[in-house]
Design an enzyme around this catalytic site. Sequence first.
Site, PDB file in Angstrom:
ATOM      1  N   ARG A 177      21.939   2.671  52.381  1.00 23.69           N
ATOM      2  CA  ARG A 177      22.948   3.310  52.979  1.00 23.69           C
ATOM      3  C   ARG A 177      23.066   3.359  54.513  1.00 23.69           C
ATOM      4  O   ARG A 177      24.014   3.571  55.243  1.00 23.69           O
ATOM      5  CB  ARG A 177      22.993   4.840  52.439  1.00 23.69           C
ATOM      6  CG  ARG A 177      21.835   5.796  52.960  1.00 23.69           C
ATOM      7  CD  ARG A 177      22.118   6.969  52.118  1.00 23.69           C
ATOM      8  NE  ARG A 177      23.150   7.904  52.765  1.00 23.69           N
ATOM      9  CZ  ARG A 177      22.988   8.504  54.174  1.00 23.69           C
ATOM     10  NH1 ARG A 177      21.919   8.369  54.733  1.00 23.69           N
ATOM     11  NH2 ARG A 177      23.812   9.100  54.413  1.00 23.69           N
ATOM     12  N   PRO A 183       1.501   7.810  44.232  1.00 23.41           N
ATOM     13  CA  PRO A 183       1.172   9.035  44.834  1.00 23.41           C
ATOM     14  C   PRO A 183       0.315   9.272  46.304  1.00 23.41           C
ATOM     15  O   PRO A 183       0.263  10.074  46.915  1.00 23.41           O
ATOM     16  CB  PRO A 183       0.576   9.894  43.925  1.00 23.41           C
ATOM     17  CG  PRO A 183       0.892   9.129  42.620  1.00 23.41           C
ATOM     18  CD  PRO A 183       0.998   7.546  42.974  1.00 23.41           C
ATOM     19  N   GLU A 216      -2.015   5.039  34.637  1.00 26.28           N
ATOM     20  CA  GLU A 216      -2.898   6.001  35.417  1.00 26.28           C
ATOM     21  C   GLU A 216      -2.947   5.309  36.993  1.00 26.28           C
ATOM     22  O   GLU A 216      -3.393   6.197  37.783  1.00 26.28           O
ATOM     23  CB  GLU A 216      -3.977   6.352  34.975  1.00 26.28           C
ATOM     24  CG  GLU A 216      -3.990   7.568  33.861  1.00 26.28           C
ATOM     25  CD  GLU A 216      -3.192   8.558  34.324  1.00 26.28           C
ATOM     26  OE1 GLU A 216      -3.727   9.248  35.373  1.00 26.28           O
ATOM     27  OE2 GLU A 216      -2.230   9.028  33.940  1.00 26.28           O
ATOM     28  N   ASP A 274      23.600  12.494  59.956  1.00 26.96           N
ATOM     29  CA  ASP A 274      23.041  13.004  58.891  1.00 26.96           C
ATOM     30  C   ASP A 274      22.554  14.137  59.369  1.00 26.96           C
ATOM     31  O   ASP A 274      21.863  14.154  60.215  1.00 26.96           O
ATOM     32  CB  ASP A 274      22.041  12.071  58.213  1.00 26.96           C
ATOM     33  CG  ASP A 274      22.808  11.170  57.115  1.00 26.96           C
ATOM     34  OD1 ASP A 274      23.981  11.600  57.082  1.00 26.96           O
ATOM     35  OD2 ASP A 274      22.255  10.062  56.992  1.00 26.96           O
TER      36      ASP A 274
HETATM   37  C1  9D3 Z   1      -4.485  11.789  36.910  1.00 29.10           C
HETATM   38  C2  9D3 Z   1      -3.989  11.561  38.410  1.00 29.10           C
HETATM   39  N1  9D3 Z   1      -2.754  11.200  38.685  1.00 29.10           N
HETATM   40  C3  9D3 Z   1      -2.486  11.317  40.101  1.00 29.10           C
HETATM   41  C4  9D3 Z   1      -1.987  12.798  40.442  1.00 29.10           C
HETATM   42  C5  9D3 Z   1      -2.395   9.751  38.579  1.00 29.10           C
HETATM   43  C6  9D3 Z   1      -1.006   9.370  38.498  1.00 29.10           C
HETATM   44  C7  9D3 Z   1       0.090  10.184  38.292  1.00 29.10           C
HETATM   45  C8  9D3 Z   1       1.330   9.576  38.335  1.00 29.10           C
HETATM   46  C9  9D3 Z   1      -0.781   7.792  38.716  1.00 29.10           C
HETATM   47  C10 9D3 Z   1       0.483   7.556  38.782  1.00 29.10           C
HETATM   48  C11 9D3 Z   1       1.247   8.513  38.708  1.00 29.10           C
HETATM   49  C12 9D3 Z   1       2.947   7.730  38.375  1.00 29.10           C
HETATM   50  N2  9D3 Z   1       3.514   8.117  39.745  1.00 29.10           N
HETATM   51  C13 9D3 Z   1       3.990   7.083  40.374  1.00 29.10           C
HETATM   52  O1  9D3 Z   1       3.905   6.146  40.370  1.00 29.10           O
HETATM   53  C14 9D3 Z   1       4.539   7.417  42.010  1.00 29.10           C
HETATM   54  C15 9D3 Z   1       4.933   8.648  42.547  1.00 29.10           C
HETATM   55  C16 9D3 Z   1       4.733  10.308  42.101  1.00 29.10           C
HETATM   56  O2  9D3 Z   1       4.427  10.361  41.079  1.00 29.10           O
HETATM   57  N3  9D3 Z   1       5.318  11.061  42.920  1.00 29.10           N
HETATM   58  C17 9D3 Z   1       5.614  10.983  44.321  1.00 29.10           C
HETATM   59  N4  9D3 Z   1       5.683   9.561  44.505  1.00 29.10           N
HETATM   60  C18 9D3 Z   1       5.359   8.735  43.843  1.00 29.10           C
HETATM   61  S1  9D3 Z   1       5.449   6.905  44.329  1.00 29.10           S
HETATM   62  C19 9D3 Z   1       4.894   6.413  42.971  1.00 29.10           C
END
Ligand code: 9D3
Length: 246
Positions: free
Chosen positions: A153, A88, A115, A168
């Site tokens: 793609r 994220p 996490e 696109d």
């Molecule tokens: C408690 C804080 N969280 C952050 C908002 C921790 C957290 C949440 C979700 C840590 C990892 C995740 C899992 N998400 C991903 O691994 C992830 C992701 C996403 O949740 N949203 C958008 N892109 C991505 S890329 C990897």
Amino acid sequence: MRFDIFTLLPETITPYLNSSILKRAAERGLVSFHVHNIRDWTTDKHHTTDDLPYGGGGGMVMKPEPVFAAVEAVLGAPPCCPVILLTPQGRVFTQQVARELSRQPRLALIAARYEGIDERVRQHLVSDEISIGDYVLTGGELPALVVVDAVTRLLPGVLGDPEATGKDSHAEHLLEYPHYTRPAVFRGWEVPEVLRSGNHAEIERWRREQALLRTLHRRPDLLSQAELSEEDRAFLHAHGWAKTKT
Ligand code: 9D3
């Protein structure tokens, strides 16, 4: 192009790679997919991949050793290609990022669980961090598949028509015009007359106007990046486009 995908949940990844366009691309030798279970590189009796966070607090953290071992076993040390962590906190994935990645001969993707992942993975193994947008998922597997799908793609020969990817709507920064197929009347709802007129100049104009109107109403933020003719601009202004609004 070759993809190496590192995950604790390979069973979530492989079915999608074995479907439709991605499967056909792999069968044709245009791309290859290699999915690796990080747990295969654990060395303890319980195959531990996570542990408590130093400093306390909630949640578990992905241990660094199995991730380093997996990636270095497959890619060598130092890694022979970019290593992308799906997180994220990464830069946001867009069509432009997909095009950039599609120029690489090989990419490795790490999908994290729990996490988070030990910071030393980011600092000393990962070369790029990507997020697919501002919403919270349960792990990096779907984001890894999103990147694989969008990049694959774009590879030459994967889609029938090489024109298709360049045209696109997101490449053009415009939303698409409405599409219709037969029947001409369905439940009393008619296909617009212009599309059945056979007048190709009129059809092109209508489609362009529909694309402009949709973008103006739904995604006006895109218009600042779109390539607009004077005619497009006049049309948009006639429909209430105030160039300053984003
Ligand atoms: C408690 C804080 N969280 C952050 C908002 C921790 C957290 C949440 C979700 C840590 C990892 C995740 C899992 N998400 C991903 O691994 C992830 C992701 C996403 O949740 N949203 C958008 N892109 C991505 S890329 C990897």
